[in-house]
Design a protein around this motif. Structure first.
Motif, PDB file in Angstrom:
ATOM      1  N   ARG A   1       0.830  -1.211   0.000  1.00  0.00           N
ATOM      2  CA  ARG A   1       0.000   0.000   0.000  1.00  0.00           C
ATOM      3  C   ARG A   1       0.864   1.261   0.000  1.00  0.00           C
ATOM      4  N   GLY A   2       1.923   1.263   0.790  1.00  0.00           N
ATOM      5  CA  GLY A   2       2.809   2.432   0.804  1.00  0.00           C
ATOM      6  C   GLY A   2       3.500   2.627  -0.537  1.00  0.00           C
ATOM      7  N   LEU A   3       3.981   1.543  -1.114  1.00  0.00           N
ATOM      8  CA  LEU A   3       4.611   1.590  -2.429  1.00  0.00           C
ATOM      9  C   LEU A   3       3.649   2.131  -3.472  1.00  0.00           C
ATOM     10  N   SER A   4       2.396   1.714  -3.393  1.00  0.00           N
ATOM     11  CA  SER A   4       1.378   2.140  -4.363  1.00  0.00           C
ATOM     12  C   SER A   4       1.096   3.628  -4.264  1.00  0.00           C
ATOM     13  N   ARG A   5       1.042   4.145  -3.049  1.00  0.00           N
ATOM     14  CA  ARG A   5       0.770   5.568  -2.880  1.00  0.00           C
ATOM     15  C   ARG A   5       1.907   6.422  -3.428  1.00  0.00           C
ATOM     16  N   VAL A   6       3.142   5.976  -3.206  1.00  0.00           N
ATOM     17  CA  VAL A   6       4.284   6.712  -3.759  1.00  0.00           C
ATOM     18  C   VAL A   6       4.262   6.655  -5.282  1.00  0.00           C
ATOM     19  N   ALA A   7       3.965   5.485  -5.834  1.00  0.00           N
ATOM     20  CA  ALA A   7       3.901   5.351  -7.298  1.00  0.00           C
ATOM     21  C   ALA A   7       2.805   6.239  -7.879  1.00  0.00           C
ATOM     22  N   ALA A   8       1.674   6.331  -7.187  1.00  0.00           N
ATOM     23  CA  ALA A   8       0.595   7.204  -7.661  1.00  0.00           C
ATOM     24  C   ALA A   8       1.069   8.647  -7.740  1.00  0.00           C
ATOM     25  N   THR A   9       1.897   9.051  -6.773  1.00  0.00           N
ATOM     26  CA  THR A   9       2.435  10.413  -6.767  1.00  0.00           C
ATOM     27  C   THR A   9       3.463  10.613  -7.875  1.00  0.00           C
ATOM     28  N   GLU A  10       4.390   9.663  -7.996  1.00  0.00           N
ATOM     29  CA  GLU A  10       5.489   9.821  -8.956  1.00  0.00           C
ATOM     30  C   GLU A  10       5.049   9.606 -10.404  1.00  0.00           C
ATOM     31  N   TRP A  11       4.075   8.743 -10.619  1.00  0.00           N
ATOM     32  CA  TRP A  11       3.713   8.356 -11.979  1.00  0.00           C
ATOM     33  C   TRP A  11       2.504   9.115 -12.530  1.00  0.00           C
ATOM     34  N   GLY A  12       1.912   9.963 -11.700  1.00  0.00           N
ATOM     35  CA  GLY A  12       0.758  10.719 -12.162  1.00  0.00           C
ATOM     36  C   GLY A  12       1.047  11.575 -13.374  1.00  0.00           C
ATOM     37  N   GLU A  13       2.239  12.137 -13.430  1.00  0.00           N
ATOM     38  CA  GLU A  13       2.576  13.009 -14.557  1.00  0.00           C
ATOM     39  C   GLU A  13       2.598  12.266 -15.894  1.00  0.00           C
ATOM     40  N   TYR A  14       2.678  10.943 -15.834  1.00  0.00           N
ATOM     41  CA  TYR A  14       2.681  10.139 -17.060  1.00  0.00           C
ATOM     42  C   TYR A  14       1.291   9.578 -17.390  1.00  0.00           C
TER      43      TYR A  14
END
Length: 252
Positions: A163-176
């Protein structure tokens, strides 16, 4: 046919929840790559899905806790269709039922490697191709982590890490244009059906704790929700945890 011309990777897709999710996507026209440890189960799933729904299904047998497996899975998808639109990380093993004080490092490693590391390796390998399609990632966590369930320490730790990994990915990958979400299912599996037969009184007591009065169906409840999260209808939903537990996963 919401997923026509889309390619989906589903880890642990040869049986159980993963096969139910794969069936939901197959019915909507997606081409699918499934993974698992047992090649026989994957081959059987491939035959069922292709014959029933006329889609393409590839599979890779292997241990997703090993770093070299994930690139092979992604390469299979690209080789098969030339694209990747959805990554669903469902696979997980653990020593459920073993109390925290009785856990060995090997028990803990099993959960972390098969769940958290496998999810990390798959997301990293899939990222370049998900950027091209502005795709979706759906990771599986559990009410075991949300509620701190008895005998689930390593499993809960792995799932909360996801879940923590997913939230960070949502933040980092949103621009794509990639959306990343988490589902926490409560599902009627073959193991659960056996448990129901052996301990009907305990099963009945457990069901009373589920407001909707039943466990979820892997295809209709879990698979259809994953379909929604992977569709255009959910393109603005990212970083969320959705509990699919019939009302028993309530949280603030």
């Amino acid at each position: 046919m919401k997923m026509k011309s889309k390619t989906v990777i589903i880890t642990g897709g040869g049986k159980g929840i993963g096969f139910g999710v794969a069936t939901a996507f197959a019915k909507e026209g997606a081409d699918i790559v499934i993974t698992g440890r047992q090649e026989s189960a994957l081959a059987a799933a491939k035959e069922k899905l292709e014959s029933a729904y006329g889609i393409r299904v590839g599979y890779v047998a292997g241990d997703l806790g090993l770093e070299e497996t994930a690139p092979k899975v992604v390469a299979k998808a690209i080789e098969m269709t030339g694209r990747l639109d959805v990554l669903i990380n469902n696979a997980q093993a653990s020593k459920s039922g073993v109390m925290l004080a009785d856990h060995t490092k090997a028990d803990f490693d099993l959960a972390i490697n098969s769940g958290l590391y496998a999810t990390f390796f798959m997301m990293r390998a899939a990222f370049p191709y998900l950027k091209e399609t502005q795709g979706s990632v759906i990771n599986f966590a559990s009410g075991a982590g949300l509620a701190g369930r008895l005998g689930q320490s390593s499993y809960a730790a792995a799932k909360e890490g996801i879940r923590g990994l997913s939230r960070v990915a949502a933040t980092e990958w949103g621009e794509y244009g990639i959306n990343v979400n988490v589902v926490c299912p409560l599902v009627e599996t073959e193991q659960l059906k056996k448990w129901k037969e052996e301990y009907p009184d305990v099963y009945a007591k457990t069901i009373k704790g589920v407001p909707l009065g039943r466990f979820g169906d892997a295809e209709k409840d879990i698979g259809r929700t994953c379909l929604f999260l992977a569709s255009e209808d959910a393109s603005y939903i990212s970083g969320e945890t959705i509990t699919l537990q019939g009302g028993s996963g309530l949280r603030p």
